[in-house]
Motif scaffolding. Sequence first.
Motif, PDB file in Angstrom:
ATOM      1  N   LYS A 183       0.823  -1.208   0.000  1.00 52.05           N
ATOM      2  CA  LYS A 183       0.000   0.000   0.000  1.00 52.05           C
ATOM      3  C   LYS A 183       0.860   1.263   0.000  1.00 52.05           C
ATOM      4  O   LYS A 183       1.932   1.298   0.604  1.00 52.05           O
ATOM      5  N   LYS A 184       0.343   2.282  -0.670  1.00 55.13           N
ATOM      6  CA  LYS A 184       0.990   3.596  -0.648  1.00 55.13           C
ATOM      7  C   LYS A 184       0.350   4.387   0.490  1.00 55.13           C
ATOM      8  O   LYS A 184      -0.764   4.898   0.350  1.00 55.13           O
ATOM      9  N   LYS A 185       1.029   4.476   1.619  1.00 58.49           N
ATOM     10  CA  LYS A 185       0.452   5.076   2.823  1.00 58.49           C
ATOM     11  C   LYS A 185       0.113   6.556   2.650  1.00 58.49           C
ATOM     12  O   LYS A 185      -0.712   7.100   3.377  1.00 58.49           O
ATOM     13  N   ASP A 186       0.754   7.200   1.693  1.00 52.50           N
ATOM     14  CA  ASP A 186       0.512   8.630   1.516  1.00 52.50           C
ATOM     15  C   ASP A 186      -0.503   8.920   0.415  1.00 52.50           C
ATOM     16  O   ASP A 186      -0.655  10.066  -0.018  1.00 52.50           O
ATOM     17  N   VAL A 187      -1.233   7.886  -0.051  1.00 57.56           N
ATOM     18  CA  VAL A 187      -2.190   8.076  -1.146  1.00 57.56           C
ATOM     19  C   VAL A 187      -3.610   7.780  -0.674  1.00 57.56           C
ATOM     20  O   VAL A 187      -3.892   6.714  -0.122  1.00 57.56           O
TER      21      VAL A 187
ATOM     22  N   LEU B 287      -7.001  18.874   0.883  1.00 56.24           N
ATOM     23  CA  LEU B 287      -5.581  18.541   0.713  1.00 56.24           C
ATOM     24  C   LEU B 287      -4.652  19.692   1.088  1.00 56.24           C
ATOM     25  O   LEU B 287      -3.465  19.468   1.371  1.00 56.24           O
ATOM     26  N   LYS B 288      -5.165  20.904   1.107  1.00 56.88           N
ATOM     27  CA  LYS B 288      -4.335  22.055   1.479  1.00 56.88           C
ATOM     28  C   LYS B 288      -3.735  21.865   2.868  1.00 56.88           C
ATOM     29  O   LYS B 288      -2.650  22.373   3.163  1.00 56.88           O
ATOM     30  N   LYS B 289      -4.443  21.126   3.714  1.00 59.80           N
ATOM     31  CA  LYS B 289      -3.969  20.904   5.075  1.00 59.80           C
ATOM     32  C   LYS B 289      -2.995  19.732   5.162  1.00 59.80           C
ATOM     33  O   LYS B 289      -2.336  19.536   6.190  1.00 59.80           O
ATOM     34  N   PHE B 290      -2.908  18.944   4.087  1.00 54.62           N
ATOM     35  CA  PHE B 290      -2.087  17.728   4.125  1.00 54.62           C
ATOM     36  C   PHE B 290      -1.106  17.705   2.949  1.00 54.62           C
ATOM     37  O   PHE B 290      -1.282  16.945   1.987  1.00 54.62           O
ATOM     38  N   PRO B 291      -0.066  18.509   2.994  1.00 51.49           N
ATOM     39  CA  PRO B 291       0.884  18.566   1.867  1.00 51.49           C
ATOM     40  C   PRO B 291       1.626  17.252   1.635  1.00 51.49           C
ATOM     41  O   PRO B 291       2.202  17.055   0.565  1.00 51.49           O
ATOM     42  N   PHE B 292       1.596  16.343   2.617  1.00 56.94           N
ATOM     43  CA  PHE B 292       2.287  15.058   2.467  1.00 56.94           C
ATOM     44  C   PHE B 292       1.429  14.018   1.751  1.00 56.94           C
ATOM     45  O   PHE B 292       1.905  12.930   1.428  1.00 56.94           O
TER      46      PHE B 292
ATOM     47  N   GLN C 255      -3.933  -0.634  -3.535  1.00 56.10           N
ATOM     48  CA  GLN C 255      -2.748   0.215  -3.552  1.00 56.10           C
ATOM     49  C   GLN C 255      -2.902   1.463  -2.682  1.00 56.10           C
ATOM     50  O   GLN C 255      -1.938   1.924  -2.078  1.00 56.10           O
ATOM     51  N   ILE C 256      -4.107   2.019  -2.616  1.00 51.96           N
ATOM     52  CA  ILE C 256      -4.297   3.262  -1.867  1.00 51.96           C
ATOM     53  C   ILE C 256      -4.503   2.969  -0.380  1.00 51.96           C
ATOM     54  O   ILE C 256      -4.905   1.875   0.005  1.00 51.96           O
TER      55      ILE C 256
END
Length: 350
Positions: A176-180, A200-205, A250-251
């Motif tokens: 899994k892609k933990k950042d997706v 997403l503005k609050k989560f740039p990662f 994957q997500i």
Amino acid sequence: MKKILLISNMYPSESEPSLGAFVKNITSSLANVHSVELNVIDYKTTSKIKKILSYCSFYFSIIKTLMRKKFDFIYLHFASHSSLPVILLTMLGMKFNIVTHVHGGDIKYLEGRNRIFFSIKKVVVKKILQISTKIIVPSKHYAEYLQEHYGSFDNIVIYPSGGVNIDVFKELAILKKKDVIGYAGRLVKSKNVSLLIQSLKKFPFLKLEIVGEGEELANLKKLVEELNLSNQVSFLKGKSQKDLSEWFNQINCLVYPSSSESLGLVPIEAMACGTHVILSEIPAFLDLREVGFTFNSSRVADVTSLEHSIQKLYDSSEDELNLSITHNKQLVNSIYSHKMVDKVLKDVFK
């Protein structure tokens, strides 16, 4: 064995694998025990003229088929768009055994739609419901809404749109892609994908992958550019069920901030794949919580609440998340798997 004519204005094809995919799943279940003939639209067009012509051809084909052949059942999907020829023929004196399967915007106004057109649809749907032998709805709350707004019916069957094919939607040995995080479905206003993009503005990662097409696609792409989020947001075309299952695996999380759903099959399929979900607090998703599913939720059309839910997911421990994944997969298998719900449909066409 019964002869069934299945009519739907949405049906998947090689070029449009996600177009009404669950209708094909239902067809496959019926075809195991009955003879099923299709009268469907299996393509999309953005041209209004081509769309009008496609519906004229669709309606003419239905009328021609019903005048030439006899069927034990007519099985209508998306009644607001598919039932006009059947209504016309009944008004001319023909008798049919009609099973009407209503979905989404068939009976409920969705944000962003034309209210005048919906008023016309409502008249059409009321008529076909009145002459139907059985009415199939995807969930308990949708049945309650239908009774409240369209009259009292004693012939309603609750059947969750073919259920989940657990042979396809299952956990795979994929990293899994933990950042997706992701969204998959039609891109229309009522799905509130714009709120997900704004969050997403609050989560740039984080990265966001959006799977699907629809009338809001251009507006959503424009919003991404305006918010300078092009490096975080990707738009992907509709996927086949096999490809969708691989994508779920994957997500890290599927986010569904919709303001209205008749069932919410996509999040259930995602949970079958061991994927976390964040769902809006609407009746369809509250029904899932009522039967035991665990998930983070957010208030409808509330970016701050959605941000909080995303943050809560990433603050949760691995043990807590894994427990939730296992629990939800078990519930999908025991309640919503296609093997569990098949009997409901087959009983309708005895």
